[in-house]
Design an enzyme around this catalytic site. Structure first.
Site, short mmCIF file in Angstrom:
data_model
loop_
_atom_site.label_atom_id
_atom_site.label_comp_id
_atom_site.label_asym_id
_atom_site.label_seq_id
_atom_site.Cartn_x
_atom_site.Cartn_y
_atom_site.Cartn_z
N LYS A 79 38.24 56.50 38.99
CA LYS A 79 38.22 56.96 37.40
C LYS A 79 37.20 56.66 36.53
CE LYS A 79 41.86 57.96 34.16
NZ LYS A 79 43.53 57.84 33.93
N SER A 154 46.29 61.72 33.34
CA SER A 154 44.95 61.89 32.82
C SER A 154 44.07 61.51 34.09
CB SER A 154 44.36 60.95 31.83
OG SER A 154 44.62 59.45 32.06
N SER A 178 49.84 58.59 33.94
CA SER A 178 48.67 59.13 34.35
C SER A 178 48.22 59.01 35.89
CB SER A 178 47.64 58.61 33.51
OG SER A 178 47.53 59.48 32.19
N1 GLN Z 1 50.02 61.93 29.20
C1 GLN Z 1 49.85 60.67 28.54
C2 GLN Z 1 49.43 60.56 27.31
O1 GLN Z 1 48.75 61.77 27.03
C3 GLN Z 1 49.93 59.55 29.48
C4 GLN Z 1 48.49 59.21 29.74
C5 GLN Z 1 48.33 58.22 30.51
O2 GLN Z 1 49.16 57.51 31.37
N2 GLN Z 1 46.93 57.60 30.37
O3 GLN Z 1 49.33 59.74 26.69
#
Ligand code: GLN
Length: 511
Positions: A79, A154, A178
């Site tokens: 990532k 994400s 995410s």
């Molecule tokens: N979707 C969640 C957010 O927008 C979690 C994102 C994540 O785990 N990085 O914060």
């Protein structure tokens, strides 16, 4: 031999037996990326030269008789939130455009030391804020099961790369879901290790009390192999846990749930959950029961406050962490023509460099932390966090692991939730409690939802530093579900879930 269809464990055995070289394995995956990433867009940067050089080095060492670990020569996608010497790190943001990190993240370094071949950097929601990868400044990633759907987020680039056979393994990060949510909607396995079990050093910070790197893979055993390679104590991370990594590979091989107490969380079901997802979840639980697990219902009443608490705590930490992007230290600088002062350059750069969702979080967080509001918002959210930790403690008194769906729905359409932040946030309803409490959780495919033929996921949650339990349960579920459905990825190859003609016929292969 279709090398891209092999699991990491299979590749590892072929490499160790001298049947293939790391260079061949790497070339096959680079070819696959070149052949389909114009449609999937999993990668922001493909590090072809570095990957080939690393593969040749592994081959050289193997020929020299060096002792190599299980991941030596196995490709992995990273990532784009982990720093890497020799490749850019953008976090999906314009504000880091052109920045070349001067050091490797601990995760990056451990991968290199393990001899894993880093294929490149994967797409993500900007600074890991989002559940669809649509918040990337560099365009969305598409779900390999259906290119008009999101891959989740994400870590959507990492999950799509694994589901599309571009890499057998990928690393993501989980702050609110995410890793697990994109794994679920792409039909693969993803683990959020115990917070502090994997190092944050060199991980660009979003919400430091929550950020947790972890593995993505097509099988539970593969996820365990990567888990052991990247996790473990790191003195460079002040919240790293100084204890041995739980024996997750052995647990994945054990794959046994007989006598285990499994608690189904009452609150993680009901209105808003897609019926086809709930049906697959219920079947998975029944299968575990048929394997000898003792299934009970467990109530965690404070989980209903987890989402609002997260959306105060995460933005608060983000508003503080992202203050470092000041136009002086990293990447983009706008308006620096000599006429503007430092403050104006900073303001112009942040205006141009951050996307809407990141700005929304910074504003929300700054508000929640401001004097006069701190106690009512940030302080209250921290109290809720304590209540959620207590709910977990009580639940783990009654059950060895807890289970729920990973996310209420299958992959939604690109654009469908883009203008509705609340709808987007709801994708993490089931995953956020474990982030707030810091315990470990895994997402494992449990078949395809009847409405749309897209993957659904089973979430297993375990106490802090009991990550091995996740793998025991997930591997047992995977084995039973493979018998029931075929592995979800294989089910697709059988024509059960193929909605993109470009992908059908190309997939499947060795189970
Ligand atoms: N979707 C969640 C957010 O927008 C979690 C994102 C994540 O785990 N990085 O914060």
């Amino acid at each position: 031999m279709e090398l891209t269809r092999k699991t990491a464990a299979e590749l590892s055995a072929l490499l160790a037996g001298g049947e293939v070289s790391a260079e061949e394995v790497t070339a096959a995956h680079l070819d696959r990326i070149a052949g389909c990433d114009d449609r999937v867009h999993a990668f922001l940067h493909v590090a072809a030269d570095g990957a080939v050089a690393a593969a040749r080095e592994v081959d050289r060492r193997r020929a020299a008789g060096d002792e190599l670990g299980p991941l030596a020569g196995v490709p992995v996608a990273l990532k784009d939130v982990f720093t890497t010497i020799g490749a850019p790190t953008t976090c999906g943001s314009r504000i880091l455009d052109g920045w070349q990190p001067p050091y490797d993240a601990t995760i990056t370094r451990r991968l290199r030391q393990a001899g894993a071949i880093i294929l490149g950097k994967t797409n993500m929601d900007e600074f890991a804020m989002g559940s669809s990868t649509e918040n990337s400044a560099f365009g969305p990633t598409r779900n390999p099961w259906n290119l008009s759907r999101v891959p989740g987020g994400s870590s959507g680039g990492s999950s799509a790369a694994v589901a599309a056979y571009q890499a057998p393994l990928a690393v993501g990060t989980d702050t609110g879901g995410s890793i697990r949510q994109p794994a679920s909607v792409c039909g693969i396995v993803g683990t959020k290790p115990t917070y502090g079990g994997s190092s944050r050093y060199g991980l660009v910070a979003f919400a430091s009390s929550l950020d947790t790197p972890g593995p993505l893979a097509r099988t539970v055993l593969d996820a365990a192999l990567l888990h052991e390679a990247i996790c473990g104590y790191d003195p460079m991370d002040s919240t790293s846990i100084d204890a041995p990594v739980p024996p997750v590979v052995a647990a994945a091989r054990q794959a046994d749930v007989s006598g285990m107490r499994i608690g189904v969380v009452t609150e993680l079901s009901g209105e808003g959950y897609q019926p086809g997802v709930m049906a697959r979840f219920a079947e998975a639980v029944e299968l575990l029961e048929s394997l000898g697990a003792k299934v009970t219902e467990v109530s965690c009443p404070n989980f209903r406050y987890a989402l609002p608490a997260y959306y105060l705590i995460a933005p608060s930490e983000c508003s503080s962490n992202l203050a470092r992007f000041d136009a002086m230290r990293y990447g983009l600088r706008v308006g620096d023509d000599g006429s503007a002062g430092a403050e104006e350059v900073m303001s112009l750069t942040r205006e141009a460099g951050f996307g809407d969702e990141v700005k929304r979080r910074i504003i929300l967080g700054a508000y929640a932390l401001s004097s006069g509001y701190y106690d009512a918002y940030y302080g209250k959210a921290q109290q809720v966090r304590t209540l959620i930790i207590r709910d977990f403690e009580a639940a783990f008194g009654q059950a060895d692991v807890l289970v729920s769906p990973v996310t209420p729905t299958t992959a939604f359409g690109i654009g469908e939730r883009a203008d509705d932040p609340m709808a987007m946030y709801l994708a993490d309803l089931c995953t956020i409690p474990s982030d707030l409490a810091g315990n470990a959780a895994i997402s494992v495919p449990c078949g395809l939802a009847s409405e749309d033929g897209l993957p659904a996921g089973l979430q297993v949650m375990a106490p802090v530093m009991a990550d091995d339990r996740l793998y025991r349960v997930a591997a047992a579920a995977e084995a039973a579900l493979t018998e029931r459905w075929g592995h979800p990825l294989i089910a697709e190859a059988k024509g059960l879930g193929t909605s993109e003609p470009w992908f059908s016929g190309e997939r499947g292969g060795s189970a």
